[in-house]
Design a protein around this motif. Structure first.
Motif, PDB file in Angstrom:
ATOM      1  N   LYS A  57     -13.557  -8.888  -8.334  1.00 24.89           N
ATOM      2  CA  LYS A  57     -12.761 -10.110  -8.205  1.00 24.89           C
ATOM      3  C   LYS A  57     -11.777  -9.960  -7.051  1.00 24.89           C
ATOM      4  N   ARG A  58     -11.582 -11.044  -6.307  1.00 31.16           N
ATOM      5  CA  ARG A  58     -10.734 -11.037  -5.107  1.00 31.16           C
ATOM      6  C   ARG A  58      -9.358 -10.414  -5.359  1.00 31.16           C
ATOM      7  N   VAL A  59      -8.682 -10.855  -6.408  1.00 31.33           N
ATOM      8  CA  VAL A  59      -7.333 -10.349  -6.704  1.00 31.33           C
ATOM      9  C   VAL A  59      -7.366  -8.845  -6.947  1.00 31.33           C
ATOM     10  N   GLU A  60      -8.368  -8.376  -7.689  1.00 39.67           N
ATOM     11  CA  GLU A  60      -8.488  -6.946  -7.984  1.00 39.67           C
ATOM     12  C   GLU A  60      -8.816  -6.144  -6.719  1.00 39.67           C
ATOM     13  N   ILE A  61      -9.666  -6.699  -5.864  1.00 41.61           N
ATOM     14  CA  ILE A  61     -10.041  -6.025  -4.612  1.00 41.61           C
ATOM     15  C   ILE A  61      -8.817  -5.882  -3.713  1.00 41.61           C
ATOM     16  N   ILE A  62      -8.050  -6.952  -3.556  1.00 42.14           N
ATOM     17  CA  ILE A  62      -6.851  -6.907  -2.716  1.00 42.14           C
ATOM     18  C   ILE A  62      -5.856  -5.892  -3.270  1.00 42.14           C
ATOM     19  N   LYS A  63      -5.688  -5.880  -4.571  1.00 46.56           N
ATOM     20  CA  LYS A  63      -4.767  -4.917  -5.197  1.00 46.56           C
ATOM     21  C   LYS A  63      -5.220  -3.484  -4.916  1.00 46.56           C
ATOM     22  N   LYS A  64      -6.519  -3.222  -5.031  1.00 41.63           N
ATOM     23  CA  LYS A  64      -7.056  -1.878  -4.796  1.00 41.63           C
ATOM     24  C   LYS A  64      -6.909  -1.477  -3.327  1.00 41.63           C
ATOM     25  N   ILE A  65      -7.183  -2.393  -2.404  1.00 38.36           N
ATOM     26  CA  ILE A  65      -7.025  -2.102  -0.979  1.00 38.36           C
ATOM     27  C   ILE A  65      -5.568  -1.742  -0.689  1.00 38.36           C
ATOM     28  N   THR A  66      -4.647  -2.505  -1.220  1.00 36.44           N
ATOM     29  CA  THR A  66      -3.224  -2.245  -1.017  1.00 36.44           C
ATOM     30  C   THR A  66      -2.842  -0.872  -1.562  1.00 36.44           C
ATOM     31  N   GLN A  67      -3.332  -0.533  -2.751  1.00 35.48           N
ATOM     32  CA  GLN A  67      -3.054   0.783  -3.340  1.00 35.48           C
ATOM     33  C   GLN A  67      -3.609   1.897  -2.459  1.00 35.48           C
ATOM     34  N   LEU A  68      -4.836   1.752  -2.001  1.00 34.00           N
ATOM     35  CA  LEU A  68      -5.459   2.762  -1.147  1.00 34.00           C
ATOM     36  C   LEU A  68      -4.668   2.976   0.137  1.00 34.00           C
ATOM     37  N   GLU A  69      -4.247   1.887   0.771  1.00 35.35           N
ATOM     38  CA  GLU A  69      -3.518   2.002   2.029  1.00 35.35           C
ATOM     39  C   GLU A  69      -2.128   2.582   1.818  1.00 35.35           C
ATOM     40  N   GLU A  70      -1.474   2.231   0.718  1.00 37.83           N
ATOM     41  CA  GLU A  70      -0.151   2.791   0.434  1.00 37.83           C
ATOM     42  C   GLU A  70      -0.255   4.293   0.144  1.00 37.83           C
ATOM     43  N   ASN A  71      -1.320   4.722  -0.505  1.00 37.72           N
ATOM     44  CA  ASN A  71      -1.519   6.146  -0.797  1.00 37.72           C
ATOM     45  C   ASN A  71      -1.792   6.956   0.466  1.00 37.72           C
ATOM     46  N   LEU A  72      -2.361   6.321   1.483  1.00 36.26           N
ATOM     47  CA  LEU A  72      -2.645   7.021   2.736  1.00 36.26           C
ATOM     48  C   LEU A  72      -1.433   7.080   3.653  1.00 36.26           C
ATOM     49  N   SER A  73      -0.452   6.245   3.397  1.00 31.99           N
ATOM     50  CA  SER A  73       0.747   6.209   4.261  1.00 31.99           C
ATOM     51  C   SER A  73       1.690   7.350   3.976  1.00 31.99           C
TER      52      SER A  73
END
Length: 73
Positions: A57-73
């Motif tokens: 689902k779009r909302v879940e995908i966006i949330k996961k992308i945000t989490q992944l990028e924040e973890n890499l920062s």
């Protein structure tokens, strides 16, 4: 997804996704494609990445992308 700022002008990232369906048209997951690029010079500062997700689902995908990028920062 709205454009988010990840990285620096020398090493920005864009993330694209595709929701995958099986032969019965059931959504079974998502494939992310991350492309690093530079707005300063013509180059790719890192190799492209492909990541599988269970989210569909779009909302879940966006949330996961945000989490992944924040973890890499």
């Amino acid at each position: 997804m709205e454009k988010a700022k990840w990285g620096t002008p020398h090493h920005e990232k864009r993330v694209f996704w595709i929701v995958i369906e099986n032969q019965h048209k059931d959504k079974i997951g998502t494939l992310l494609f991350e492309l690093s690029h530079s707005h300063i010079e013509f180059n790719l500062p890192a190799p492209p990445r492909f990541l599988p997700l269970e989210e569909i689902k779009r909302v879940e995908i966006i949330k996961k992308i945000t989490q992944l990028e924040e973890n890499l920062s």
